[in-house]
Scaffold this motif. Structure first.
Motif, PDB file in Angstrom:
ATOM      1  N   ILE A  64     -91.450   9.094  62.069  1.00  0.00           N
ATOM      2  CA  ILE A  64     -90.367   8.620  61.201  1.00  0.00           C
ATOM      3  C   ILE A  64     -90.231   9.495  59.945  1.00  0.00           C
ATOM      4  CG2 ILE A  64     -89.628   6.738  59.669  1.00  0.00           C
ATOM      5  CD1 ILE A  64     -90.420   4.765  61.797  1.00  0.00           C
ATOM      6  N   PRO A  65     -91.336   9.821  59.212  1.00  0.00           N
ATOM      7  CA  PRO A  65     -91.191  10.733  58.071  1.00  0.00           C
ATOM      8  C   PRO A  65     -90.609  12.085  58.471  1.00  0.00           C
ATOM      9  CG  PRO A  65     -93.322   9.650  58.012  1.00  0.00           C
ATOM     10  CD  PRO A  65     -92.720   9.323  59.345  1.00  0.00           C
ATOM     11  N   LEU A  66     -90.996  12.581  59.653  1.00  0.00           N
ATOM     12  CA  LEU A  66     -90.478  13.863  60.134  1.00  0.00           C
ATOM     13  C   LEU A  66     -88.974  13.789  60.368  1.00  0.00           C
ATOM     14  CD1 LEU A  66     -91.127  16.736  61.069  1.00  0.00           C
ATOM     15  CD2 LEU A  66     -91.572  15.823  63.345  1.00  0.00           C
ATOM     16  N   ILE A  67     -88.525  12.719  61.031  1.00  0.00           N
ATOM     17  CA  ILE A  67     -87.088  12.529  61.291  1.00  0.00           C
ATOM     18  C   ILE A  67     -86.317  12.410  59.987  1.00  0.00           C
ATOM     19  CG2 ILE A  67     -85.366  10.949  62.260  1.00  0.00           C
ATOM     20  CD1 ILE A  67     -87.424  10.278  64.460  1.00  0.00           C
ATOM     21  N   PHE A  68     -86.822  11.604  59.070  1.00  0.00           N
ATOM     22  CA  PHE A  68     -86.157  11.403  57.782  1.00  0.00           C
ATOM     23  C   PHE A  68     -86.025  12.728  57.026  1.00  0.00           C
ATOM     24  CE2 PHE A  68     -86.012   6.786  56.292  1.00  0.00           C
ATOM     25  CZ  PHE A  68     -85.923   6.281  57.579  1.00  0.00           C
ATOM     26  N   THR A  69     -87.126  13.504  56.969  1.00  0.00           N
ATOM     27  CA  THR A  69     -87.129  14.744  56.191  1.00  0.00           C
ATOM     28  C   THR A  69     -86.213  15.801  56.809  1.00  0.00           C
ATOM     29  OG1 THR A  69     -89.425  14.289  55.589  1.00  0.00           O
ATOM     30  CG2 THR A  69     -88.598  16.482  55.118  1.00  0.00           C
ATOM     31  N   LEU A  70     -86.277  15.955  58.120  1.00  0.00           N
ATOM     32  CA  LEU A  70     -85.420  16.947  58.778  1.00  0.00           C
ATOM     33  C   LEU A  70     -83.945  16.558  58.661  1.00  0.00           C
ATOM     34  CD1 LEU A  70     -87.463  17.871  61.983  1.00  0.00           C
ATOM     35  CD2 LEU A  70     -87.268  19.120  59.829  1.00  0.00           C
ATOM     36  N   ALA A  71     -83.670  15.256  58.723  1.00  0.00           N
ATOM     37  CA  ALA A  71     -82.279  14.793  58.540  1.00  0.00           C
ATOM     38  C   ALA A  71     -81.813  15.105  57.118  1.00  0.00           C
ATOM     39  CB  ALA A  71     -82.185  13.297  58.822  1.00  0.00           C
ATOM     40  N   GLY A  72     -82.705  14.898  56.132  1.00  0.00           N
ATOM     41  CA  GLY A  72     -82.377  15.219  54.748  1.00  0.00           C
ATOM     42  C   GLY A  72     -82.170  16.706  54.541  1.00  0.00           C
ATOM     43  N   ALA A  73     -83.027  17.524  55.170  1.00  0.00           N
ATOM     44  CA  ALA A  73     -82.902  18.983  55.064  1.00  0.00           C
ATOM     45  C   ALA A  73     -81.598  19.457  55.697  1.00  0.00           C
ATOM     46  CB  ALA A  73     -84.091  19.653  55.737  1.00  0.00           C
ATOM     47  N   LEU A  74     -81.246  18.865  56.833  1.00  0.00           N
ATOM     48  CA  LEU A  74     -79.988  19.223  57.505  1.00  0.00           C
ATOM     49  C   LEU A  74     -78.807  18.886  56.618  1.00  0.00           C
ATOM     50  CD1 LEU A  74     -78.481  20.163  60.058  1.00  0.00           C
ATOM     51  CD2 LEU A  74     -78.591  17.808  60.890  1.00  0.00           C
ATOM     52  N   SER A 182     -87.175  24.849  57.499  1.00  0.00           N
ATOM     53  CA  SER A 182     -88.561  25.283  57.269  1.00  0.00           C
ATOM     54  C   SER A 182     -89.143  24.591  56.046  1.00  0.00           C
ATOM     55  CB  SER A 182     -88.629  26.807  57.107  1.00  0.00           C
ATOM     56  OG  SER A 182     -87.867  27.254  56.000  1.00  0.00           O
ATOM     57  N   ILE A 183     -88.347  24.453  54.993  1.00  0.00           N
ATOM     58  CA  ILE A 183     -88.865  23.780  53.803  1.00  0.00           C
ATOM     59  C   ILE A 183     -89.028  22.288  54.067  1.00  0.00           C
ATOM     60  CG2 ILE A 183     -86.679  23.246  52.618  1.00  0.00           C
ATOM     61  CD1 ILE A 183     -87.991  24.102  50.029  1.00  0.00           C
ATOM     62  N   GLY A 184     -88.155  21.727  54.906  1.00  0.00           N
ATOM     63  CA  GLY A 184     -88.273  20.321  55.270  1.00  0.00           C
ATOM     64  C   GLY A 184     -89.544  20.057  56.054  1.00  0.00           C
ATOM     65  N   LEU A 185     -89.833  20.910  57.043  1.00  0.00           N
ATOM     66  CA  LEU A 185     -91.060  20.773  57.838  1.00  0.00           C
ATOM     67  C   LEU A 185     -92.302  20.948  56.972  1.00  0.00           C
ATOM     68  CD1 LEU A 185     -90.353  22.646  61.203  1.00  0.00           C
ATOM     69  CD2 LEU A 185     -91.120  20.279  60.953  1.00  0.00           C
ATOM     70  N   ALA A 186     -92.278  21.953  56.104  1.00  0.00           N
ATOM     71  CA  ALA A 186     -93.431  22.210  55.234  1.00  0.00           C
ATOM     72  C   ALA A 186     -93.702  21.006  54.336  1.00  0.00           C
ATOM     73  CB  ALA A 186     -93.181  23.461  54.390  1.00  0.00           C
ATOM     74  N   ILE A 187     -92.646  20.445  53.787  1.00  0.00           N
ATOM     75  CA  ILE A 187     -92.803  19.330  52.854  1.00  0.00           C
ATOM     76  C   ILE A 187     -93.311  18.080  53.549  1.00  0.00           C
ATOM     77  CG2 ILE A 187     -91.481  17.677  51.461  1.00  0.00           C
ATOM     78  CD1 ILE A 187     -89.918  20.070  50.358  1.00  0.00           C
ATOM     79  N   VAL A 188     -92.785  17.788  54.749  1.00  0.00           N
ATOM     80  CA  VAL A 188     -93.183  16.545  55.410  1.00  0.00           C
ATOM     81  C   VAL A 188     -94.673  16.546  55.744  1.00  0.00           C
ATOM     82  CG1 VAL A 188     -92.718  17.196  57.820  1.00  0.00           C
ATOM     83  CG2 VAL A 188     -92.460  14.831  57.118  1.00  0.00           C
ATOM     84  N   PHE A 189     -95.221  17.704  56.102  1.00  0.00           N
ATOM     85  CA  PHE A 189     -96.653  17.782  56.411  1.00  0.00           C
ATOM     86  C   PHE A 189     -97.496  17.889  55.141  1.00  0.00           C
ATOM     87  CE2 PHE A 189     -94.961  18.870  60.579  1.00  0.00           C
ATOM     88  CZ  PHE A 189     -95.828  18.194  61.428  1.00  0.00           C
ATOM     89  N   ALA A 190     -96.961  18.576  54.126  1.00  0.00           N
ATOM     90  CA  ALA A 190     -97.701  18.742  52.878  1.00  0.00           C
ATOM     91  C   ALA A 190     -97.780  17.433  52.092  1.00  0.00           C
ATOM     92  CB  ALA A 190     -97.067  19.828  52.022  1.00  0.00           C
ATOM     93  N   VAL A 191     -96.677  16.687  52.075  1.00  0.00           N
ATOM     94  CA  VAL A 191     -96.639  15.429  51.328  1.00  0.00           C
ATOM     95  C   VAL A 191     -97.636  14.428  51.890  1.00  0.00           C
ATOM     96  CG1 VAL A 191     -95.231  13.350  50.949  1.00  0.00           C
ATOM     97  CG2 VAL A 191     -94.311  15.594  50.390  1.00  0.00           C
ATOM     98  N   LYS A 192     -97.812  14.444  53.197  1.00  0.00           N
ATOM     99  CA  LYS A 192     -98.743  13.520  53.839  1.00  0.00           C
ATOM    100  C   LYS A 192    -100.158  13.696  53.304  1.00  0.00           C
ATOM    101  CE  LYS A 192    -100.120  11.915  58.452  1.00  0.00           C
ATOM    102  NZ  LYS A 192    -100.019  12.166  59.911  1.00  0.00           N
ATOM    103  N   VAL A 193    -100.513  14.927  52.948  1.00  0.00           N
ATOM    104  CA  VAL A 193    -101.858  15.230  52.449  1.00  0.00           C
ATOM    105  C   VAL A 193    -101.900  15.249  50.918  1.00  0.00           C
ATOM    106  CG1 VAL A 193    -103.649  16.992  52.356  1.00  0.00           C
ATOM    107  CG2 VAL A 193    -102.479  16.534  54.508  1.00  0.00           C
TER     108      VAL A 193
END
Length: 282
Positions: A64-74, A182-193
């Motif tokens: 769900i965070p991945l979908i939300f972030t990629l949708a926001g980046a798009l 790319s920034i959306g993917l990076a952020i979704v994984f980085a924010v989790k940590v």
């Protein structure tokens, strides 16, 4: 100074901080160059909204965070303001505020609301596992490889924004789309940590500090990455020895680096003016 590495969880925390911090610092050079510093904060908050929504419904904590972030980046990749009275940052700021409000609403309905908000903001890097680090390493490695192969394409687009030629980008540009993805993917994984605030700090502070130190594009990238790695080390060291929260400690060290870079820039400017006056007098 290196005694923190005797503890496995500190080694894991440092590894995660360096991997995420270095790529975010590189992406931050683009973000600052484009003048869209709110993008990473907004995407980080949208990712957190996905986490909060997943906690609210009790499932989908990963996708769900991945979908939300990629949708926001798009969505952000299609923002192209033509009205001179409006700035792109204003629209992104609205998205950030909206996502923040929704995040608080969802988290307030979870069993551990206050602690969940703290984790969303500053992450839980001291509890990161090698499995999570491996996943982050693979994702960030793919993103880094793409930016390395198409280095000229991405920087040409960033330079068009720096020169005020963003109106020439058009409604849809494949490189602009890939940048936001790319920034959306990076952020979704980085924010989790790391949490939202450390991710925002990794993206902006090393890039701005490096720009204050040098004008050369390649040197700026190298300095930004070095600042990110050193700040991770000293931030975690400070956290380890004085029992402070890890995320806040890293952000504090990054802030100190920014102050030092600003002082260096001021000193450099004063020396340059003095030399010009001396040459003019001659």
């Amino acid at each position: 100074m290196f005694d923190m590495f005797q503890l496995p969880f500190m080694v894991q925390a440092f590894t995660a901080a360096v991997i995420t911090g270095i790529l975010l610092s590189y992406l931050g050079v683009h973000v600052v160059g484009r003048g869209i510093v709110f993008v990473d904060l907004a995407l980080g908050q949208i990712s957190s909204l996905g986490v909060a929504f997943g906690a609210f419904i009790g499932s989908g904590h990963t996708y769900i965070p991945l979908i939300f972030t990629l949708a926001g980046a798009l969505l952000m990749s299609f923002i192209n303001i033509r009205d001179k009275r409006l700035k792109q940052e204003a629209i992104i700021g609205i998205l950030y505020a909206f996502a923040s409000a929704l995040t608080v609403l969802f988290i307030s309905k979870t069993p551990h609301g206050d602690s969940d908000i703290q984790e969303v903001l500053f992450g839980s890097i001291l509890s990161v596992s090698w499995e999570e680090i491996s996943t982050i390493g693979i994702v960030f490695g793919i993103i880094a490889l793409m930016h390395l192969v198409f280095f000229r394409k991405f920087f040409a687009l960033t330079e068009s924004f720096e020169n005020g030629e963003n109106h020439l980008v058009g409604i849809f540009n494949i490189w602009n789309f890939l940048f936001y993805m790319s920034i959306g993917l990076a952020i979704v994984f980085a924010v989790k940590v790391n949490g939202v605030i450390p991710v925002f700090s990794f993206l902006i502070i090393p890039a701005v500090s490096a720009i204050l130190i040098s004008k050369n594009k390649i040197i700026v990238i190298v300095i930004a990455c070095i600042i990110s790695a050193l700040s991770s080390f000293f931030g975690l060291n400070f956290s380890f020895h004085y029992d402070f929260p890890a995320g806040s400690s890293i952000v504090t060290v990054l802030g100190i680096v920014f102050v030092l870079a600003s002082l260096f820039n001021i000193l450099k400017s004063q020396v340059s003016k003095k030399n010009k006056k001396q040459l003019g007098g001659v």
